[in-house]
Design a protein around this motif. Structure first.
Motif, short mmCIF file in Angstrom:
data_model
loop_
_atom_site.label_atom_id
_atom_site.label_comp_id
_atom_site.label_asym_id
_atom_site.label_seq_id
_atom_site.Cartn_x
_atom_site.Cartn_y
_atom_site.Cartn_z
N LEU A 120 0.85 -1.19 0.00
CA LEU A 120 0.00 0.00 0.00
C LEU A 120 0.89 1.25 0.00
O LEU A 120 1.82 1.35 0.80
N ASP A 124 -2.40 5.44 -0.87
CA ASP A 124 -3.44 4.47 -0.50
C ASP A 124 -3.85 4.66 0.95
O ASP A 124 -5.03 4.66 1.29
N LEU A 125 -2.84 4.83 1.80
CA LEU A 125 -3.13 4.96 3.22
C LEU A 125 -3.94 6.21 3.51
O LEU A 125 -4.87 6.19 4.32
N THR A 127 -5.97 7.70 1.47
CA THR A 127 -7.31 7.44 0.97
C THR A 127 -8.09 6.58 1.97
O THR A 127 -9.22 6.89 2.34
N LEU A 128 -7.44 5.52 2.39
CA LEU A 128 -8.08 4.59 3.31
C LEU A 128 -8.48 5.31 4.59
O LEU A 128 -9.62 5.20 5.06
N ARG A 129 -7.56 6.07 5.12
CA ARG A 129 -7.85 6.79 6.35
C ARG A 129 -9.02 7.74 6.16
O ARG A 129 -9.94 7.79 6.97
N LEU A 131 -11.48 7.58 4.00
CA LEU A 131 -12.75 6.88 3.84
C LEU A 131 -13.23 6.31 5.17
O LEU A 131 -14.42 6.37 5.49
N LEU A 132 -12.31 5.76 5.94
CA LEU A 132 -12.69 5.18 7.21
C LEU A 132 -13.18 6.24 8.18
O LEU A 132 -14.16 6.03 8.90
N GLU A 133 -12.52 7.36 8.17
CA GLU A 133 -12.94 8.44 9.07
C GLU A 133 -14.32 8.95 8.65
O GLU A 133 -15.15 9.28 9.49
N ARG A 134 -14.55 8.96 7.38
CA ARG A 134 -15.86 9.39 6.90
C ARG A 134 -16.95 8.44 7.39
O ARG A 134 -18.01 8.85 7.86
#
Lengths: 146, 146
Positions: A120, A124-125, A127-129, A131-134
């Motif tokens: 990753l 990527d990280l 983005t991931l963070r 989306l997860l926070e959202r």
DNA sequence: GGTGGTTGTATGATGTATCATATAGATGTA
DNA sequence: TACATCTATATGATACATCATACAACCACC
């Protein structure tokens, strides 16, 4: 089908990570759960938190934190002395043994993260963070029907 | 700090989602945990699975599934009859009551997902799924030191 | 200096997570 | 057929999750 639902992927990822992480800690010969480790680490960083504060930081329940602290005290990884200005609380400190445990676990945790995030990119990280926070924010709102 | 570690975001997202989801199920007047619901649903879809099969599908432990099934049987949401060709297993079926529960929970679950994923595009979801599956795969490898 | 509300902690009840183990049925093979 | 092995399920032990509640210490205010 299940695999198309994002929450199963979420659940699966965190579960696999925890299993892997705990297995590696065990294999390193350290006797601590990753949850206890997390609490211990928070106390190490800031040692004048209430249980409720700690619970907030690690996204857990105050009741869970209370029991984890009791275990950490019983195992001698944590020390408590009464606070003069507040009879309800105690001053928590990581003991020497607790510090040794933290030191022993640290490299394992770093290695675990590296393994889990292999492949990753920084991007990527992020983005991931994001989306997860959202998602967390979306779910965090109290009951709308009041 | 904690917030910079992706696994806390992961943990937080799933935890908030579960709390929200369970609260909404409770509010709908249905008495079932989301984990039990999940197991019940898998059995509804395919009713000739072993506990180990079910556990794999829902990313849980066989022991956990065994206890959830026991609870579902006790609550009458599930029925079991012995299988003639294999004395170890039983044929599990969703009862009428269980079906009513599934029907009642279904719209709540759909609404929960919509709330949780508000603001995320189809593209976001694909990205998220891809990254999560990658993490799960990274963590899924057995011990490399054999 | 009481009194009521708030805060910090502990704990009961119930359910899930995980590992290890127990047990019994099923199966393959000498 | 007898035995070893594998498979399906159950359960003990320990820990965490969550909600609710208990209780004591604190604090503000009259």
């Amino acid at each position: 089908m299940l695999s198309s639902v994002i929450f199963y992927s979420l659940d699966k990822a965190i579960r696999q990570y925890r299993r892997m992480a705990q297995a590696n800690i065990d294999r390193a010969g350290v006797t601590i759960s990753i949850d206890q480790w997390l609490v211990l680490r928070v106390i190490q960083e800031t040692d004048d938190l209430t249980q409720t504060d700690i619970a907030e930081r690690v996204f857990k329940d105050q009741a869970s934190v209370a029991r984890m602290i009791r275990l950490l005290l019983e195992r001698g990884l944590l020390l408590a002395e009464p606070l003069p200005h507040d009879g309800r609380r105690t001053q928590l400190r990581v003991s020497a043994e607790g510090q040794r445990t933290l030191d022993a676990v640290e490299p394992v945790v770093l290695s675990n993260r590296a393994v889990a995030l292999d492949g990753l990119s920084e991007n990527d990280l992020n983005t991931l963070r994001y989306l997860l926070e959202r998602i967390a924010r979306n779910c965090g709102a109290p009951t709308p029907a009041t």
